[in-house]
Scaffold this active site. Structure first.
Site: not given
Ligand code: UN1
Length: 493
Positions: A223-225, A227-228, A246, A280
């Site tokens: 999730g977001s930085n 919260v992490g 992550e 992400c």
């Molecule tokens: C995410 O956005 O947290 O590599 C995961 C990717 C995907 C997973 C994204 N397999 O874009």
């Protein structure tokens, strides 16, 4: 859907009776489900059931544990299309991406099942020939998995599957935005016959309680930085708890002067606008060599104009809505900030309010050119939407400098025909996932998935999560009748 928590193999209401709704972001009038807002009592019940189930589960052979995943994946494969449509309805990504999300989750289940008859540790030589040493893995106990809405199917399975196959038990706390999909995961786990308490799902409002609970041994978070970072602080207060987080990215695609521009434009479109820029791994920075800038920019903007934005269940729609009202506001704020920071706007994005789009959170692409400025916030901070900067550079050195000019380091791609230049990007850019002549998105489950700097804790998920959810133990056996010690410690009195 009338959603429930899934605790100890049963679907149950929350103790407080309070609920929340999950709605379709493409049509906010449509309520997809109602779910319990979990409280301390629910967390207590889920953690104690997972703790009780742990002992029996860890004592099964890994191969036996794996067989539950075989059953699980067969059920998921049978209903792949139905689940994909639910994913798309609930989080708004195009149906092609809904299917990819489900496929990625299925791959994770297949991956862990495939590992159970493979070597799982090492035999390590000792100084003493009569001694054999083994590296063995032991599970840790109760794992809390806190997951986001943008991959509502794949990410929970990235975290659940390696944890559970290794002998841990899990409590999944999914995002409130995608509670229906999490409920589905619970239903399929139930049908697959996992013993009660091995996989549990708690909806809404209880992530921090799970992190703080003394009996959760591992916290897995995507999730977001912000919260992490809070999770990391709480976990640091325990001597026997760890977390793997992550936490997003400010990813870049680098287009060098020798790039094949067909690849470059295509990769840039995919990187910037798949999932409406809400991965992400999405790229919100296109770092482009000045020699190819005008040609690249022209083609990128023309292609972006052709992107179809609409009902994500339609096969040819490329971009669905963003997730909620606050996402539309955040994206709009960053679009305005870019203008204030001196952006040359090439496509002025914004909320679509015409007849076709007025019921959903549809945002159109915001594309701008901006000179590198190490102080700029829009070039450094994660936006999580269809907001993308084209940053001109004079050469590879400047490209690397601009690439690293952010606190994040998740995903990086370079478009070049020159393997020597690609190698420089490989070695000098800061990232966890690197790509050559590819977009910044699209990682596969058998690779480590994680980033550096603000993007991660250096403990990647998916396949490499095994190193987080197991202790590596040394187990040494003496085959001689006398004790012979390493380091010359042998004693005979
Ligand atoms: C995410 O956005 O947290 O590599 C995961 C990717 C995907 C997973 C994204 N397999 O874009």
């Amino acid at each position: 859907m009338e959603g429930k928590n899934y605790i100890n193999g049963a679907f149950v209401n929350g103790a407080s009776g309070e609920t929340f709704e999950s709605r379709n972001p493409a049509n906010t009038d449509e309520v997809l489900g109602t779910f319990p807002l979990s409280s301390e009592t629910d967390v207590h019940n889920a953690v104690s059931t997972a703790k009780d189930a742990y002992d029996g589960w860890r004592r099964l052979s890994r191969i036996k544990r794996g067989e539950y995943f075989d059953e699980f994946v067969q059920l998921l494969k049978k209903d792949r299309e139905e689940i994909s449509r639910l994913v798309t309805k609930e989080c708004g990504k195009g149906i092609v991406e809904g299917r990819a999300d489900v496929t990625e989750g299925i791959h994770m289940v297949q991956y862990v099942f495939g590992t159970v008859r493979m070597p799982h540790g090492d035999v390590i030589d000792s100084e003493i020939p009569e001694k054999d040493a083994f590296l063995r893995r032991k599970p840790k106990g109760v794992v809390a998995a806190i997951t986001p809405w943008n991959f509502p199917f794949a990410i929970p399975l990235w975290l659940i599957c390696p944890s559970v196959v290794e002998g841990n038990t899990v409590i999944l706390k999914p995002s409130r935005e995608t509670a229906c999909t999490a409920n589905k995961i619970a239903e399929y786990a139930h049908k697959a016959g996992f013993p009660p308490g091995v996989i549990n799902v708690l909806h809404g409002g209880c992530g921090d309680l799970l992190v703080k609970h003394p009996d959760t041994r591992v916290v897995l978070f995507v999730g977001s930085n912000d919260v992490g970072s809070d999770i990391k602080k709480i976990v640091a207060g325990f001597h026997d708890k760890m977390c793997a987080c992550e936490m997003g990215g400010k990813n870049a695609l680098i287009v060098l002067d020798d790039a094949n521009l067909d690849i470059a434009v295509n990769a840039a479109i995919i990187s910037a606008f798949k999932t409406s820029g809400q991965r992400c791994t999405s790229a919100s920075r296109l770092i482009v060599h000045e020699k190819v800038l005008s040609e690249f920019e022209k083609r990128f903007v023309e292609t972006t104009k052709r992107i179809k934005i609409g009902n994500p269940l339609e096969e040819d729609v490329f971009m669905g809505p963003v997730i909620n009202q606050s996402a539309t506001e955040k994206i709009a704020r960053y679009n305005e900030l870019a203008k204030k920071e001196g952006a040359k706007v090439l496509l002025d994005g914004g909320r679509l309010t015409d007849e076709l789009h007025k019921k959903g959170y549809f945002m159109s692409p915001f594309v701008y050119r901006m000179e590198n400025n190490p102080k700029s916030r829009v070039l450094r901070e994660e936006v999580f939407g269809p907001h993308v900067a084209i940053i001109p550079v004079k050469g590879i050195d400047e490209a690397i400098e601009v690439h690293n000019n952010t606190d994040y380091g998740l995903s990086c791609a370079v478009i070049t025909e020159d393997f020597r230049k690609a190698r420089r990007i490989r070695d000098d850019c800061e990232y966890g996932l690197g790509y050559v002549n590819l977009p910044t998105i699209g990682a596969e489950v058998h690779l480590p998935f994680g980033g550096v700097k603000k993007s991660g804790t250096g403990l990647p998920s998916a396949s490499t999560l095994i190193d987080v959810v197991t202790h590596r133990t040394a187990w040494t056996v003496n085959h001689a009748v006398e004790i012979k010690m390493a380091q010359g410690l042998t004693v005979k009195l």
